[in-house]
Scaffold this motif. Structure first.
Motif, short mmCIF file in Angstrom:
data_model
loop_
_atom_site.label_atom_id
_atom_site.label_comp_id
_atom_site.label_asym_id
_atom_site.label_seq_id
_atom_site.Cartn_x
_atom_site.Cartn_y
_atom_site.Cartn_z
N ARG A 10 -46.61 -16.55 19.30
CA ARG A 10 -47.75 -16.91 18.46
C ARG A 10 -48.96 -17.21 19.30
O ARG A 10 -48.87 -17.61 20.46
CB ARG A 10 -47.39 -18.11 17.58
N ARG A 11 -50.12 -17.01 18.72
CA ARG A 11 -51.37 -17.28 19.41
C ARG A 11 -51.80 -18.72 19.19
O ARG A 11 -51.47 -19.34 18.17
CB ARG A 11 -52.47 -16.33 18.93
N GLY A 23 -40.28 -9.76 28.82
CA GLY A 23 -41.09 -9.27 27.72
C GLY A 23 -41.05 -10.11 26.47
O GLY A 23 -41.38 -9.62 25.39
N ARG A 24 -40.68 -11.40 26.57
CA ARG A 24 -40.63 -12.24 25.37
C ARG A 24 -41.99 -12.77 24.97
O ARG A 24 -42.16 -13.30 23.88
CB ARG A 24 -39.69 -13.43 25.61
N ALA A 25 -42.97 -12.68 25.85
CA ALA A 25 -44.29 -13.23 25.54
C ALA A 25 -45.11 -12.31 24.65
O ALA A 25 -46.19 -12.69 24.19
CB ALA A 25 -45.06 -13.50 26.83
N ILE A 70 -49.24 -29.56 22.67
CA ILE A 70 -48.43 -29.37 21.45
C ILE A 70 -48.31 -27.88 21.12
O ILE A 70 -47.22 -27.39 20.79
CB ILE A 70 -49.04 -30.16 20.27
N TRP A 71 -49.42 -27.15 21.24
CA TRP A 71 -49.36 -25.71 20.97
C TRP A 71 -48.52 -25.00 22.03
O TRP A 71 -47.83 -24.02 21.74
CB TRP A 71 -50.77 -25.12 20.95
N LYS A 72 -48.56 -25.50 23.25
CA LYS A 72 -47.78 -24.87 24.32
C LYS A 72 -46.28 -25.03 24.05
O LYS A 72 -45.48 -24.16 24.42
CB LYS A 72 -48.15 -25.49 25.65
N SER A 73 -45.88 -26.15 23.43
CA SER A 73 -44.47 -26.32 23.10
C SER A 73 -44.00 -25.33 22.05
O SER A 73 -42.80 -25.04 21.96
CB SER A 73 -44.23 -27.76 22.61
N VAL A 74 -44.94 -24.80 21.24
CA VAL A 74 -44.58 -23.84 20.19
C VAL A 74 -44.73 -22.40 20.69
O VAL A 74 -43.89 -21.54 20.42
CB VAL A 74 -45.47 -24.06 18.94
#
Length: 439
Positions: free
Chosen positions: A85-86, A79-81, A64-68
């Motif tokens: 969010r963490r 360079g979008r990473a 779920i966090w990976k989808s966000v």
């Protein structure tokens, strides 16, 4: 009864008709058939269907966090990473079995057997409320979400580029018996990952570390170490370098004795001796090596391969070991070694005198000895000519050169006249000014 039969399924109606035919002869059996039919209807038809599996309990918190927070590989390259969010672990600092209400669950958040009461089994019970529990959890979660501050390295101990390991200091070698390497410092010259392909185990990866260690007073050594772990490779290389120390002779404890040329594989070095205060103008790896040896003034031009750090190091150490002192040169040529320095106005100074007889005349066919190119083995470094200034072809600049042409040798001639006593030195024997009359 009619309202209920409206929601009866086909299977329930078939079952009801079969039981009714069997029980028509007996009223007791008829009533029993009706009760059994109603029980089947209540169990199968009147229960509302509920989905026990939802999107939330089929997916893990990580997915779920990976989808966000997830970014595609193409996005990472662009360079979008950086601004993503963490990941926040909402279950951090929580114990299994704890909830909003304080509960004691034997085997989860409490021991099964209580030893305080004489080995009695604990029971499930409600604990007294703790109003500060939620605030403590929020505070601990905020602390865990904060970015950890990295240990700032002093500028003189940082690597060559960013946070990479080459160029950084890793301390002094481990002591050997009673000898401790006090005053030594080790610098990493190269750190990389290498792999070998075997027939049985496949590809085996290891870390390779190439370091140099020295005390800054002429004693230094270099070595390479390999190990499955990076720290082990660094430590092995550092201790191995401490066991292969070399003493390097230095002129006035600051520079080399003479210019020399040295080559190793595709790397060629032209090392030049420089005056005091010149500094180290050379490759960054050679600059690090000179600091560990104790050389302060040096110029080195690298031709050929300049990315092979191991070839650079081996060539430089070999050239330092081959250099000849002034006394050895004087004994070999049976000549005086005289030094001229621009900072001393090129006044001759005898540096070394041969131990045996001095030659008065040069032999026939002997080439003139040039100290600057004596150890170049017939090679000369490629020096690009200086670019002329933009105003060189201006008419006004040409006119100024013609005006200054008649005074071209006057400063040197004035110095020679002062040295031979043909003209007084006005800077030394300057006449005293006349005292002013008091009014």
């Amino acid at each position: 009864m009619a309202a209920r039969l409206l929601n009866v399924s086909r299977m329930a109606l078939q079952q009801f008709s079969i039981l009714a035919k069997v029980a028509s002869e007996d009223s007791i059996l008829y009533k029993t058939a009706i009760l059994r039919c109603c029980q089947g209807i209540n169990n199968k038809c009147f229960l509302q269907s509920v989905r026990q599996i939802t999107f939330i309990n089929t997916q893990t918190s990580g997915s779920i966090w990976k989808s966000v927070t997830g970014v595609s590989n193409v996005g990472k390259k662009r360079g979008r990473a950086r601004g993503s969010r963490r990941f926040v672990d909402l279950n951090k600092n929580r114990r299994l079995g704890e909830g909003q209400k304080g509960m004691q669950w034997p085997g989860l958040n409490a021991p099964i057997i209580s030893r305080r009461e004489g080995r009695v089994a604990n029971k499930i019970q409600v604990l007294p409320p703790n109003p500060q529990k939620q605030e403590e959890l929020i505070k601990l979660r905020e602390q865990s979400m904060k970015k950890r501050a990295r240990n700032k390295i002093p500028p003189l101990q940082r690597g060559w580029t960013g946070n990479k390991l080459p160029g950084t200091s890793i301390g002094y070698p481990d002591p050997v018996e009673d000898y401790t390497f006090e005053g030594f410092d080790t610098r990493v010259l190269e750190f990389k990952r290498v792999a070998t392909m075997t027939g049985t185990l496949g590809r085996i990866s290891r870390f390779s570390a190439f370091v140099v260690t020295g005390n800054g007073n002429g004693l230094a050594g270099y070595a390479i170490g390999k190990a499955p772990n990076g720290r082990s490779a660094l430590r092995k290389a550092m201790n191995r370098a401490a066991q292969h120390l070399i003493y390097v002779d230095r002129y006035e404890n600051r520079t080399v004795f003479h210019n020399f040329y040295i080559a190793f594989h595709k790397t060629r070095l032209f090392v030049e001796k420089k005056e005091q205060g010149y500094g180290l103008v050379c490759h960054r790896a050679l600059k690090t090596i000179c600091q560990k040896i104790g050389i302060q003034d040096l110029y080195c031009k690298v031709e050929g391969s300049s990315k092979n750090i191991q070839a650079l190091t081996k060539a430089f150490f070999e050239g330092l070991q081959r250099q000849e002192t002034h006394q050895e040169l004087a004994d070999r040529l049976s000549l005086h070694v005289i030094e001229y320095r621009p900072e001393m106005d090129n006044i001759p100074r005898v540096v070394a005198t041969p131990m045996s007889n001095v030659r008065e005349k040069r032999e026939e066919g002997e080439e003139e000895v040039d100290f600057e190119t004596l150890y170049y083995d017939g090679r000369l470094p490629l020096k690009k000519p200086k670019q002329k200034p933009f105003y060189f072809n201006y008419q006004s600049f040409r006119r100024k050169l013609k005006q200054d042409y008649r005074y071209r040798n006057q400063p040197d001639a004035l110095q020679l006249r002062i040295v031979h006593g043909l003209q007084p030195d006005y800077e030394v024997n300057r006449p005293k000014p006349k005292p002013k009359m008091k009014q």
